[in-house]
Motif scaffolding. Structure first.
Motif, PDB file in Angstrom:
ATOM      1  N   HIS A  56       8.051 -38.436 -16.724  1.00  0.00           N
ATOM      2  CA  HIS A  56       7.888 -38.628 -18.170  1.00  0.00           C
ATOM      3  C   HIS A  56       7.036 -39.851 -18.481  1.00  0.00           C
ATOM      4  N   PHE A  57       7.231 -40.929 -17.724  1.00  0.00           N
ATOM      5  CA  PHE A  57       6.456 -42.148 -17.949  1.00  0.00           C
ATOM      6  C   PHE A  57       4.971 -41.856 -17.755  1.00  0.00           C
ATOM      7  N   GLN A  58       4.634 -41.189 -16.660  1.00  0.00           N
ATOM      8  CA  GLN A  58       3.233 -40.899 -16.372  1.00  0.00           C
ATOM      9  C   GLN A  58       2.637 -39.921 -17.387  1.00  0.00           C
ATOM     10  N   GLN A  59       3.446 -38.955 -17.811  1.00  0.00           N
ATOM     11  CA  GLN A  59       2.952 -37.985 -18.802  1.00  0.00           C
ATOM     12  C   GLN A  59       2.702 -38.655 -20.144  1.00  0.00           C
ATOM     13  N   LEU A  60       3.603 -39.576 -20.524  1.00  0.00           N
ATOM     14  CA  LEU A  60       3.421 -40.301 -21.789  1.00  0.00           C
ATOM     15  C   LEU A  60       2.094 -41.038 -21.779  1.00  0.00           C
ATOM     16  N   ILE A  61       1.835 -41.753 -20.669  1.00  0.00           N
ATOM     17  CA  ILE A  61       0.590 -42.513 -20.549  1.00  0.00           C
ATOM     18  C   ILE A  61      -0.600 -41.573 -20.616  1.00  0.00           C
ATOM     19  N   PHE A  62      -0.520 -40.469 -19.862  1.00  0.00           N
ATOM     20  CA  PHE A  62      -1.700 -39.609 -19.818  1.00  0.00           C
ATOM     21  C   PHE A  62      -1.952 -38.879 -21.127  1.00  0.00           C
ATOM     22  N   LEU A  63      -0.901 -38.558 -21.862  1.00  0.00           N
ATOM     23  CA  LEU A  63      -1.115 -37.889 -23.155  1.00  0.00           C
ATOM     24  C   LEU A  63      -1.777 -38.841 -24.143  1.00  0.00           C
ATOM     25  N   GLN A  64      -1.470 -40.136 -24.034  1.00  0.00           N
ATOM     26  CA  GLN A  64      -2.180 -41.119 -24.868  1.00  0.00           C
ATOM     27  C   GLN A  64      -3.667 -41.109 -24.508  1.00  0.00           C
ATOM     28  N   ASP A  65      -3.971 -41.025 -23.212  1.00  0.00           N
ATOM     29  CA  ASP A  65      -5.369 -40.974 -22.789  1.00  0.00           C
ATOM     30  C   ASP A  65      -6.049 -39.697 -23.281  1.00  0.00           C
ATOM     31  N   ARG A  66      -5.308 -38.585 -23.297  1.00  0.00           N
ATOM     32  CA  ARG A  66      -5.931 -37.323 -23.677  1.00  0.00           C
ATOM     33  C   ARG A  66      -6.494 -37.374 -25.099  1.00  0.00           C
ATOM     34  N   SER A  67      -5.752 -38.020 -26.011  1.00  0.00           N
ATOM     35  CA  SER A  67      -6.240 -38.065 -27.397  1.00  0.00           C
ATOM     36  C   SER A  67      -7.570 -38.812 -27.477  1.00  0.00           C
ATOM     37  N   ILE A  68      -7.768 -39.777 -26.576  1.00  0.00           N
ATOM     38  CA  ILE A  68      -9.048 -40.492 -26.518  1.00  0.00           C
ATOM     39  C   ILE A  68     -10.102 -39.598 -25.874  1.00  0.00           C
ATOM     40  N   LEU A  69      -9.759 -39.047 -24.727  1.00  0.00           N
ATOM     41  CA  LEU A  69     -10.742 -38.279 -23.948  1.00  0.00           C
ATOM     42  C   LEU A  69     -11.325 -37.110 -24.720  1.00  0.00           C
ATOM     43  N   GLU A  70     -10.485 -36.442 -25.528  1.00  0.00           N
ATOM     44  CA  GLU A  70     -10.984 -35.252 -26.234  1.00  0.00           C
ATOM     45  C   GLU A  70     -11.860 -35.618 -27.429  1.00  0.00           C
ATOM     46  N   ASN A  71     -11.931 -36.900 -27.759  1.00  0.00           N
ATOM     47  CA  ASN A  71     -12.744 -37.318 -28.897  1.00  0.00           C
ATOM     48  C   ASN A  71     -13.958 -38.138 -28.508  1.00  0.00           C
ATOM     49  N   GLN A  72     -14.250 -38.209 -27.221  1.00  0.00           N
ATOM     50  CA  GLN A  72     -15.378 -39.046 -26.820  1.00  0.00           C
ATOM     51  C   GLN A  72     -16.707 -38.386 -27.145  1.00  0.00           C
ATOM     52  N   ILE A  73     -17.671 -39.228 -27.511  1.00  0.00           N
ATOM     53  CA  ILE A  73     -19.020 -38.772 -27.864  1.00  0.00           C
ATOM     54  C   ILE A  73     -20.021 -39.625 -27.068  1.00  0.00           C
ATOM     55  N   PRO A  74     -21.013 -39.062 -26.412  1.00  0.00           N
ATOM     56  CA  PRO A  74     -21.198 -37.629 -26.174  1.00  0.00           C
ATOM     57  C   PRO A  74     -20.148 -37.082 -25.220  1.00  0.00           C
ATOM     58  N   LYS A  75     -19.978 -35.756 -25.217  1.00  0.00           N
ATOM     59  CA  LYS A  75     -18.911 -35.157 -24.415  1.00  0.00           C
ATOM     60  C   LYS A  75     -19.158 -35.382 -22.919  1.00  0.00           C
ATOM     61  N   ARG A  76     -20.439 -35.352 -22.524  1.00  0.00           N
ATOM     62  CA  ARG A  76     -20.730 -35.552 -21.100  1.00  0.00           C
ATOM     63  C   ARG A  76     -21.007 -37.022 -20.811  1.00  0.00           C
ATOM     64  N   LEU A  77     -20.677 -37.431 -19.598  1.00  0.00           N
ATOM     65  CA  LEU A  77     -20.808 -38.844 -19.242  1.00  0.00           C
ATOM     66  C   LEU A  77     -22.278 -39.235 -19.120  1.00  0.00           C
ATOM     67  N   PRO A  78     -22.737 -40.198 -19.925  1.00  0.00           N
ATOM     68  CA  PRO A  78     -24.155 -40.587 -19.829  1.00  0.00           C
ATOM     69  C   PRO A  78     -24.390 -41.407 -18.558  1.00  0.00           C
ATOM     70  N   LEU A  79     -25.362 -40.977 -17.750  1.00  0.00           N
ATOM     71  CA  LEU A  79     -25.680 -41.742 -16.540  1.00  0.00           C
ATOM     72  C   LEU A  79     -26.911 -42.610 -16.736  1.00  0.00           C
ATOM     73  N   ASP A  80     -27.507 -42.510 -17.935  1.00  0.00           N
ATOM     74  CA  ASP A  80     -28.662 -43.331 -18.257  1.00  0.00           C
ATOM     75  C   ASP A  80     -28.157 -44.713 -18.690  1.00  0.00           C
ATOM     76  N   PRO A  81     -28.498 -45.762 -17.919  1.00  0.00           N
ATOM     77  CA  PRO A  81     -27.927 -47.084 -18.184  1.00  0.00           C
ATOM     78  C   PRO A  81     -28.195 -47.600 -19.596  1.00  0.00           C
ATOM     79  N   ALA A  82     -29.229 -47.105 -20.255  1.00  0.00           N
ATOM     80  CA  ALA A  82     -29.574 -47.633 -21.571  1.00  0.00           C
ATOM     81  C   ALA A  82     -28.687 -47.067 -22.679  1.00  0.00           C
ATOM     82  N   LYS A  83     -27.891 -46.028 -22.346  1.00  0.00           N
ATOM     83  CA  LYS A  83     -27.163 -45.317 -23.386  1.00  0.00           C
ATOM     84  C   LYS A  83     -26.007 -46.101 -24.009  1.00  0.00           C
TER      85      LYS A  83
END
Ligand SMILES: [Fe+2]
Lengths: 280, 159
Positions: A222-249
């Protein structure tokens, strides 16, 4: 896109304790796979009539679409007989698999996303730590990471300064070693194994190997799930969706050096499934 | 990460992810992970001109030469995000256009809907109601707005 460097890596596709003999359909790097359990202890994975290589490790079944040029990494510390090994289960997240790993490597968000558990708004400072790409093992390592945590683990009584080490041994896997509250001098091991379903969808399989003989297994999960569900709300809202590998981004600060090294390492190996190379 | 997920802290807007704080001029005031660091001027979130009217915040890409249209006697009741296009929402509520707002009967009352289709499949709808509207009427309008959202989103899935 059918040929890319990430096809030759190993990925988790299920808990060994939760496989079904009748087979379970899933996805790996956008391709349909079926994961079969086995009463005789020989689970298998198929992809369009092809039998894929498998490894059983860390409580999970692992497979690869290509031909891995090395064995799946090991975590020697996790083998200690007194550790409790915890299969946390699976969390589906609508995000790039690489974003899921990068977020796991980031401590600066603890006070704001895991408020009063992994961090406190009154102690947000990230002090200097060491990051390197270890060429001999071809892994990203961050060491001497220190952070104040109100409740570092299920077994922690109160606030402590926790020491961390992070390790990226595979493109979608990260291992965290952290101060173990009941056993000073030893490390708790918390790993994040990510199954890339598509470039912006993943199944995350957290796994732990802890020294904790007091907490009930359910409470640890439960402890680990609580932590990860908090992360999920962040992860699903990140912009851009794909990880930028261009250092200038993006604008990294000193706290983000692990993430900078991870992106550089991904780029060096052409591990770009779930990444964006061109600004957009 | 959008700053709209964050919080207002004092005179700054605090990002939900790492707590970076931005002032009204858009400049980054504070990076909590590095309290001793004065954020470089290059870190800015690009502020937009804004105006307040009928309890609603309006923004524009460039400062327009006029203020937002004021609807006398109306106040903002609530907002809702509908996963559809602006056109689909307007078709559903069959509203008559009135100075940029869509005049619509909701819950048996006259309301004005102002909309911002900020993505191809996402519309922010703010419902304005008569300032004198009693609580029971407000509840009925709010419920009807939820029903409107479900209807439009169901159409979208069927199409
Ligand atoms: Fe987190």
């Amino acid at each position: 896109m059918t040929s890319h460097a990430m096809r030759d890596a190993w990925y988790p596709v299920g808990l060994l304790s939760g496989l079904s003999e009748g087979g379970k359909d899933s996805l790996l790097l956008g391709e349909n796979i079926t994961v079969f359990g086995s009463a005789t202890g020989a689970p298998s994975v198929e992809c369009s009539g092809r039998t894929l290589p498998v490894v059983r490790r860390f409580g999970h079944l692992w497979t690869s679409l290509g031909t891995p040029d090395k064995d799946l990494f090991t975590i020697p510390e996790a083998d200690h007989p007194e550790r409790v090994r915890v299969d946390v289960g699976v969390v589906r997240v609508k995000c790039s698999p690489l974003r899921a790993v990068e977020n796991f490597l980031d401590i600066a968000h603890f006070p704001f996303v895991h408020t009063d558990i992994l961090g406190a708004e009154s102690h947000p400072e990230v002090s200097e730590y060491k990051v390197e790409i270890r060429d001999e093992v071809d892994e990203v390592w961050a060491t001497k990471v220190e952070f104040f945590q109100p409740q570092a683990a299920r077994s922690a009584g109160g606030g402590i300064t926790t020491e961390y080490m992070y390790r990226v041994p595979a493109p979608t896997c990260a291992v965290l070693y952290k101060t173990c509250p009941p056993r000073p001098g030893a490390w708790d091991v918390i790993a994040l194994f990510v199954q890339p379903l598509t470039e912006d969808l993943c199944d995350v399989w957290p796994w732990m190997a802890l020294f904790d003989d007091e907490s009930a297994l359910t409470d640890l999960i439960h402890f680990q799930q609580l932590i990860f569900l908090q992360d999920r709300s962040i992860l699903e809202n990140q912009i851009p969706k794909r990880l930028p590998l261009d250092p200038a981004k993006e604008t990294p600060t000193r706290a983000d050096l692990t993430s900078v090294a991870y992106r550089r390492w991904l780029k060096r190996h052409n591990f770009t499934y779930g990444a964006q190379l061109v600004a957009g | 990460m959008r700053l709209s997920h964050g919080f207002v802290r004092g005179e700054t807007l605090s990002c939900i992810y790492h707590g970076w704080r931005f002032g009204a001029d858009g400049a980054c005031r504070k990076i909590p992970a590095h309290p001793a660091l004065v954020p470089p001027r290059t870190i800015s979130c690009g502020p937009l001109p804004v105006a307040e009217c009928n309890g609603t915040v309006w923004a524009a890409a460039k400062r327009p030469d006029h203020e937002p249209v004021a609807y006398d006697g109306y106040m903002a009741l609530r907002s809702v995000v509908i996963a559809a296009s602006c056109a689909a929402v307007e078709t559903a509520c069959q509203g008559a256009r009135a100075h940029g707002a869509s005049k619509t009967r909701l819950g048996g009352h006259d309301t004005l809907l102002v909309m911002n289709g900020y993505a191809p499949n996402a519309v922010l709808v703010i419902v304005l109601v008569a300032e004198t509207m009693p609580v029971a009427g407000r509840l009925a309008i709010s419920t009807a707005l939820e029903a409107l959202r479900r209807t439009v989103e169901t159409w979208g899935r069927a199409a």
